[in-house]
Scaffold this motif. Structure first.
Motif, mmCIF file in Angstrom:
data_model
loop_
_atom_site.group_PDB
_atom_site.id
_atom_site.type_symbol
_atom_site.label_atom_id
_atom_site.label_comp_id
_atom_site.label_asym_id
_atom_site.label_seq_id
_atom_site.Cartn_x
_atom_site.Cartn_y
_atom_site.Cartn_z
ATOM 1 N N UNK A 16 39.140 -2.823 -39.706
ATOM 2 C CA UNK A 16 38.904 -2.169 -40.989
ATOM 3 C C UNK A 16 40.084 -1.276 -41.292
ATOM 4 N N UNK A 17 40.468 -1.251 -42.522
ATOM 5 C CA UNK A 17 41.502 -0.314 -42.926
ATOM 6 C C UNK A 17 40.900 0.784 -43.784
ATOM 7 N N UNK A 18 41.607 1.906 -43.780
ATOM 8 C CA UNK A 18 41.167 3.041 -44.561
ATOM 9 C C UNK A 18 41.193 2.635 -46.033
ATOM 10 N N UNK A 19 40.108 2.903 -46.741
ATOM 11 C CA UNK A 19 40.071 2.503 -48.133
ATOM 12 C C UNK A 19 40.539 3.626 -49.045
ATOM 13 N N UNK A 20 39.815 4.753 -49.023
ATOM 14 C CA UNK A 20 40.232 5.836 -49.907
ATOM 15 C C UNK A 20 40.403 7.121 -49.114
ATOM 16 N N UNK A 21 40.761 7.024 -47.847
ATOM 17 C CA UNK A 21 40.960 8.125 -46.911
ATOM 18 C C UNK A 21 39.660 8.744 -46.426
ATOM 19 N N UNK A 22 38.564 8.528 -47.138
ATOM 20 C CA UNK A 22 37.292 9.059 -46.652
ATOM 21 C C UNK A 22 36.400 7.948 -46.102
ATOM 22 N N UNK A 23 36.741 6.715 -46.383
ATOM 23 C CA UNK A 23 35.882 5.604 -45.975
ATOM 24 C C UNK A 23 36.722 4.435 -45.455
ATOM 25 N N UNK A 34 32.396 6.063 -42.618
ATOM 26 C CA UNK A 34 33.210 7.220 -43.012
ATOM 27 C C UNK A 34 34.332 7.471 -42.010
ATOM 28 N N UNK A 35 35.481 7.876 -42.483
ATOM 29 C CA UNK A 35 36.555 8.311 -41.594
ATOM 30 C C UNK A 35 36.217 9.721 -41.111
ATOM 31 N N UNK A 36 36.963 10.223 -40.131
ATOM 32 C CA UNK A 36 36.738 11.600 -39.676
ATOM 33 C C UNK A 36 36.896 12.571 -40.848
ATOM 34 N N UNK A 41 34.573 16.096 -45.105
ATOM 35 C CA UNK A 41 34.398 16.344 -46.538
ATOM 36 C C UNK A 41 32.924 16.313 -46.923
ATOM 37 N N UNK A 42 32.191 15.330 -46.419
ATOM 38 C CA UNK A 42 30.775 15.208 -46.751
ATOM 39 C C UNK A 42 30.022 16.432 -46.258
ATOM 40 N N UNK A 43 30.357 16.869 -45.042
ATOM 41 C CA UNK A 43 29.704 18.045 -44.479
ATOM 42 C C UNK A 43 30.000 19.279 -45.332
ATOM 43 N N UNK A 44 31.242 19.462 -45.723
ATOM 44 C CA UNK A 44 31.614 20.647 -46.516
ATOM 45 C C UNK A 44 30.978 20.617 -47.901
#
Ligand SMILES: [Zn+2]
Ligand SMILES: [Zn+2]
Length: 143
Positions: A16-23, A34-36, A41-44
């Motif tokens: 899998x490649x990073x799609x939009x830096x968050x996923x 989700x990426x790290x 971001x989701x937590x914040x």
């Protein structure tokens, strides 16, 4: 700029490649992971501003990685925080990045324009003039 390594899809093991830096999106089965950075971001977004320690505990993302998101300007420490990261050159508090604007100017001159401007961070308004050296250990006991 890409910051993350590709991962294997947890469902079908495709790369899998990073799609939009968050996923990450799996090209083979469409699974989204989700990426790290996405987890943080989701937590914040859900919890509001938190210390690196709390974010790390809640998301499983290491403090070192959270610090690297701060250092590369992908996350910012809010103005009202008590804990900041330090400019790598003079140690003054900055909210993100690697250097305060003043050191960035000096370095830019020294390096004759070869300085990477994306490493410049903002100095928090309330602590301007107050020097504080922030180490990872200090950040951890405050949390
Ligand atoms: Zn897949
Ligand atoms: Zn500085």
């Amino acid at each position: 700029m890409k910051f993350l390594m590709p991962i294997k899809c947890p469902k079908c093991k495709a790369d899998c490649r990073e799609d939009d830096s968050q996923t990450y999106v799996c090209p083979s089965c469409g699974h989204e992971e989700p990426t790290d950075y996405g987890k943080v971001r989701t937590f914040l977004e859900a919890e509001g501003n938190s210390s690196a320690m709390i974010i790390s505990r809640a998301t499983g993302v290491s403090i070192g990685k959270i610090n690297s998101f701060l250092r590369n300007g992908r996350l910012e420490i809010p103005e009202e925080s008590d804990v900041f990261i330090g400019c790598r050159r003079c140690g003054i508090n900055i909210r993100y990045g690697q250097y305060c604007p003043e050191c960035a100017n000096t370095l830019k001159k020294e390096l004759q324009g070869e300085f990477d401007l994306s490493t410049v961070g903002a100095v928090p308004k309330k602590s301007s003039g107050r020097m504080q050296f922030m180490t990872k250990e200090k950040m951890m006991d405050k949390a």
